[in-house]
Design a protein around this motif. Structure first.
Motif, PDB file in Angstrom:
ATOM      1  N   PHE A  18      34.363  37.819  43.500  1.00 25.08           N
ATOM      2  CA  PHE A  18      34.963  36.897  43.582  1.00 25.08           C
ATOM      3  C   PHE A  18      34.522  35.795  42.403  1.00 25.08           C
ATOM      4  O   PHE A  18      35.150  35.237  41.723  1.00 25.08           O
ATOM      5  CB  PHE A  18      35.016  36.231  45.623  1.00 25.08           C
ATOM      6  N   PHE A  64      35.362  41.884  45.559  1.00 21.07           N
ATOM      7  CA  PHE A  64      36.816  41.260  46.170  1.00 21.07           C
ATOM      8  C   PHE A  64      37.037  41.879  47.819  1.00 21.07           C
ATOM      9  O   PHE A  64      37.615  42.512  48.400  1.00 21.07           O
ATOM     10  CB  PHE A  64      38.165  41.235  45.424  1.00 21.07           C
ATOM     11  N   THR A  96      43.341  47.209  48.709  1.00 20.47           N
ATOM     12  CA  THR A  96      42.372  45.893  47.931  1.00 20.47           C
ATOM     13  C   THR A  96      43.073  45.102  46.747  1.00 20.47           C
ATOM     14  O   THR A  96      43.318  43.349  46.637  1.00 20.47           O
ATOM     15  CB  THR A  96      40.768  46.472  47.954  1.00 20.47           C
ATOM     16  N   CYS A 100      43.931  41.487  46.875  1.00 24.80           N
ATOM     17  CA  CYS A 100      44.151  40.864  44.825  1.00 24.80           C
ATOM     18  C   CYS A 100      45.021  39.736  44.480  1.00 24.80           C
ATOM     19  O   CYS A 100      44.659  38.551  44.067  1.00 24.80           O
ATOM     20  CB  CYS A 100      43.710  41.342  44.345  1.00 24.80           C
TER      21      CYS A 100
END
Length: 123
Positions: A18, A64, A96, A100
């Protein structure tokens, strides 16, 4: 290739930190006249992470996958729809990657000047 098939980059996204993307989010919104505080509001709405927790995540270089696994995803996140990076967000199969892209979509909307209540799916 199926337009909702992101398998070719799911692992890369999951393993990306991140912290490596966050400065790009800040730059993107600030270039368009929005603030880091507004960015944090959007991130907190989606994930439940406040500014203090975000700082921790950045310092720890959390990827992430862990970022979203530990998040308290907003119950209205499924209302985030549209195309980002050529993919229809709501059709992305990998959790995921989809989450994201939710974040990317919210950052885009913020940068495009959308009203906060629209971005936060309150209207």
């Amino acid at each position: 290739m199926n337009k909702s098939d992101t398998s070719h980059h799911d692992e890369r996204i999951a393993n990306m930190s991140f912290a490596s993307v966050y400065p790009h989010y800040v730059t993107k919104v600030e270039k368009k006249g929005r603030t880091q505080e507004e960015l944090h509001e959007v991130i907190e709405w989606l994930t439940g992470y406040d500014a203090h927790k975000l700082k921790e995540i950045i310092e720890q270089k959390t990827n992430f996958k862990a970022f979203f696994e530990n998040a308290n995803l907003n119950e209205n996140a499924h209302l985030i729809k549209g195309v980002i990076c050529g993919y229809r967000v709501e059709e992305i199969a990998n959790n995921t990657t989809r989450q994201c892209r939710y974040l990317d979509k919210l950052v885009d909307e913020l940068a495009k000047g959308k009203k906060m209540e629209k971005i936060l799916r309150q209207a």
